[in-house]
Scaffold this active site. Structure first.
Site, mmCIF file in Angstrom:
data_model
loop_
_atom_site.group_PDB
_atom_site.id
_atom_site.type_symbol
_atom_site.label_atom_id
_atom_site.label_comp_id
_atom_site.label_asym_id
_atom_site.label_seq_id
_atom_site.Cartn_x
_atom_site.Cartn_y
_atom_site.Cartn_z
ATOM 1 N N ASP A 85 61.977 11.109 86.449
ATOM 2 C CA ASP A 85 62.630 12.251 86.621
ATOM 3 C C ASP A 85 63.873 12.470 85.826
ATOM 4 O OD1 ASP A 85 63.840 14.494 87.836
ATOM 5 O OD2 ASP A 85 62.108 14.560 89.326
ATOM 6 N N LYS A 138 65.184 26.154 69.081
ATOM 7 C CA LYS A 138 65.528 27.694 69.334
ATOM 8 C C LYS A 138 64.458 28.126 70.548
ATOM 9 C CE LYS A 138 62.779 30.870 68.035
ATOM 10 N NZ LYS A 138 61.550 30.882 68.015
ATOM 11 N N HIS A 168 62.938 26.537 62.809
ATOM 12 C CA HIS A 168 62.429 25.745 61.755
ATOM 13 C C HIS A 168 61.962 26.534 60.508
ATOM 14 C CE1 HIS A 168 59.001 28.678 63.223
ATOM 15 N NE2 HIS A 168 58.455 28.187 61.989
ATOM 16 N N LYS A 172 61.721 25.339 55.777
ATOM 17 C CA LYS A 172 60.547 25.879 55.009
ATOM 18 C C LYS A 172 61.037 25.860 53.762
ATOM 19 C CE LYS A 172 58.121 28.768 58.268
ATOM 20 N NZ LYS A 172 56.718 28.869 58.202
ATOM 21 N N GLU A 206 52.502 39.181 62.051
ATOM 22 C CA GLU A 206 51.639 38.195 62.461
ATOM 23 C C GLU A 206 50.263 39.002 62.887
ATOM 24 O OE1 GLU A 206 53.987 34.142 63.829
ATOM 25 O OE2 GLU A 206 54.023 36.056 65.134
ATOM 26 N N ASP A 225 62.570 36.032 70.121
ATOM 27 C CA ASP A 225 61.597 34.973 69.608
ATOM 28 C C ASP A 225 62.039 34.884 68.167
ATOM 29 O OD1 ASP A 225 59.592 33.219 69.556
ATOM 30 O OD2 ASP A 225 58.165 34.459 69.104
ATOM 31 N N HIS A 230 64.891 33.403 63.167
ATOM 32 C CA HIS A 230 64.249 33.559 61.660
ATOM 33 C C HIS A 230 64.808 34.703 60.696
ATOM 34 C CE1 HIS A 230 62.111 30.475 63.869
ATOM 35 N NE2 HIS A 230 61.252 31.158 64.296
ATOM 36 N N LYS A 316 53.423 40.963 66.468
ATOM 37 C CA LYS A 316 52.275 40.397 66.696
ATOM 38 C C LYS A 316 50.967 41.391 66.404
ATOM 39 C CE LYS A 316 53.959 36.478 68.262
ATOM 40 N NZ LYS A 316 54.216 35.240 67.660
HETATM 41 C C1 BG6 Z 1 58.277 30.716 66.124
HETATM 42 C C2 BG6 Z 1 57.816 31.824 67.268
HETATM 43 O O1 BG6 Z 1 59.496 30.203 66.470
HETATM 44 O O2 BG6 Z 1 57.677 31.037 65.031
HETATM 45 C C3 BG6 Z 1 56.305 32.005 67.095
HETATM 46 O O3 BG6 Z 1 57.908 31.275 68.752
HETATM 47 C C4 BG6 Z 1 55.762 32.476 65.625
HETATM 48 O O4 BG6 Z 1 56.078 33.247 68.188
HETATM 49 C C5 BG6 Z 1 56.243 31.282 64.896
HETATM 50 O O5 BG6 Z 1 54.537 32.749 65.647
HETATM 51 C C6 BG6 Z 1 56.078 31.514 63.447
HETATM 52 O O6 BG6 Z 1 56.339 30.399 62.530
HETATM 53 P P1 BG6 Z 1 55.700 29.836 61.326
HETATM 54 O O7 BG6 Z 1 56.255 28.715 60.926
HETATM 55 O O8 BG6 Z 1 54.401 29.566 62.372
HETATM 56 O O9 BG6 Z 1 55.026 31.074 60.677
#
Ligand code: BG6
Length: 463
Positions: A85, A138, A168, A172, A206, A225, A230, A316
């Site tokens: 835990d 994040k 992330h 890239k 997306e 998000d 990003h 989305k």
């Molecule tokens: C994430 C979001 O950080 O990035 C998601 O939480 C999103 O909602 C995603 O779909 C997109 O990242 P990638 O690299 O898959 O285009």
């Protein structure tokens, strides 16, 4: 390995989704390239065994579709498991034992943000933090106040140089290329400013919905998000000044200066949308007012960018999946030829995903007698796949202590300050049908004849 490299990787939340989807494939790639010659200790709440963890790593790699058997075998041999835990002191003492004589562990907090403080304090109390680094994911906080609190929590135990915040997108290949392309070419600098740039657009579209992550999405919405992190990071890379010297802290300082010059988003420029059917998703409230689409206008108050509107949109269930930056240049001072409205302006187009394309929009004369033009793009196209997975690159850099691709405490806070008015907007989002570019109000956000540039399928195959 150099003296500043980490000598153990500890993953909290090793049985969770993030580990399964992103971290295990990155570990396999690191092992395959010989970049992970250290023990990997998975920590999770009790009830698991090392054998089960190894099987889960195998399942993850099979599902993500790229199993390198020899790397998996080596990774399995490096794996250790500590169960317990997170609220229990003995968990950290067992971890300390497992770390044995290691002096520079990297702690990856792949746990819910609500657990960060507990884990960090548990590590400190058990005497595990001297020389250590920590990776956090994040979203970093959910607004300015919570991001500050989180920074304080981390800084009570780790100094800023030891904290690696992941966005992330910064890992890239195509995103790194934005910075490279800007600062490795001399032709851009004279025009990369308010005198020549008409506007900048960033679209992160997306085609898919929330993919079973309804509960998570209810907590964040599009602004938290992807816009706060990003999209604003992309804007910073597009608009920051060149660092004067070649080191990570100079680049970070320029980026921070830029974030600080971003004006908080005017709530009147914000359009929030929700795709039809979102409220029927599992984990989503029947009267949810969470946005699945957000668009806004942003301004940067610097000599370089004053008066240049920056339009952001993300959503989305849009018509396609593509992230694209579109930098529109001002038209020629006089129209010498007959051209369609808006046809005269040049642009730079950066397709960041799924393809990697840098294109310059030009006008050329059509063959024939009349001085009639047509559009033609000068295109630099790269193989679409990342040479390194973003998580592989980021983990490798954190293990080496290279902060260049990680977000900084003050920049994260500055970014929250910019989006805060978006978060405060209390008007309910407007519904839009799946497969459209969001609510009509988003189209109205950009006046004039040019409007949004909608990403289109790339026509030729990557080289
Ligand atoms: C994430 C979001 O950080 O990035 C998601 O939480 C999103 O909602 C995603 O779909 C997109 O990242 P990638 O690299 O898959 O285009």
């Amino acid at each position: 390995m150099s003296g500043s490299d980490c000598d153990a990787l500890v993953i909290f939340g090793v049985t969770g989704d993030l580990s399964y989807k992103k971290i295990f494939p990155a570990l396999q790639a690191l092992v395959a390239r010989g970049n992970l010659p250290i023990p990997v200790i998975g920590v999770a709440r009790g009830g698991w065994t090392l054998a089960r963890l190894r099987a889960r790593v195998g399942d993850s790699l099979t599902e993500t579709g790229d199993v390198d058997t020899s790397a998996v075998d080596r990774l399995s041999a490096q794996l250790h498991y500590v169960g317990g835990d997170y609220n229990d002191e003995s968990t950290y003492l067992r971890l300390k034992q497992a770390l044995s004589d290691r002096v520079r562990p990297l702690f990856y907090l792949a746990v819910a943000p609500g657990m960060f403080e507990t884990v960090v304090n548990g590590l400190a109390k058990a005497g595990c933090v001297a020389g250590a680094r920590v990776v956090v994911e994040k979203p970093f906080g959910r607004d300015l106040a919570s991001a500050r609190t989180l920074n304080r929590t981390l800084h009570a135990v780790f100094d800023e140089q030891s904290v690696f915040r992941i966005d992330h997108y910064l890992g890239k290949e195509a995103v790194q290329n934005l910075l490279y392309f800007r600062f490795a070419n001399s032709f851009l600098e004279p025009i990369w400013n308010r005198h020549y740039v008409d506007s900048i657009q960033v679209t992160m579209a997306e085609a898919f919905g929330v993919q079973g992550r309804g509960r998570f999405y209810e907590e964040v919405g599009t602004a938290r998000d992807v816009v706060q992190n990003h999209l604003l990071q992309l804007v910073a890379l597009l608009t920051m000044d060149a660092p004067a010297v070649r080191d990570a802290s100079a680049a970070r300082a320029e980026k921070l200066r830029l974030f600080r010059a971003m004006r908080p988003i005017d709530p009147l420029s914000v359009v929030r949308g929700q795709f039809e059917g979102y409220r029927d998703e599992a984990g989503v409230s029947a009267n949810s007012s969470v946005e699945t689409f957000a668009a806004c206008r942003l301004n940067i108050d610097t000599w370089r960018w004053s008066g240049v509107p920056i339009y952001l949109r993300a959503g989305k269930r849009l018509p396609m999946t593509a992230t694209e930056v579109f930098v529109r240049l001002k038209p020629t001072p006089l129209a010498i030829f007959d051209e369609p409205a808006g046809g005269l302006s040049n642009y730079f187009r950066f397709r960041l995903s799924p393809e990697v394309v840098i294109a310059t929009g030009t006008r050329v004369k059509q063959p024939g007698d009349g001085m009639v033009g047509e559009s033609a793009e000068l295109v630099a196209r790269h193989a679409s796949g990342d040479a390194n997975l973003p998580y592989e690159r980021l983990l490798r850099d954190a293990l080496r202590g290279d902060p260049a691709l990680f977000t900084q405490d003050e920049s994260v806070e500055a970014a929250w300050r910019v989006v805060q008015p978006m978060l405060d907007a209390d008007a309910p989002p407007v519904e839009y049908p799946s497969g459209t570019w969001g609510p009509p109000a988003a189209r109205a956000l950009i006046g004039g004849s040019n409007g949004w540039h909608n990403p289109a399928p790339e026509t030729s195959a990557p080289c």
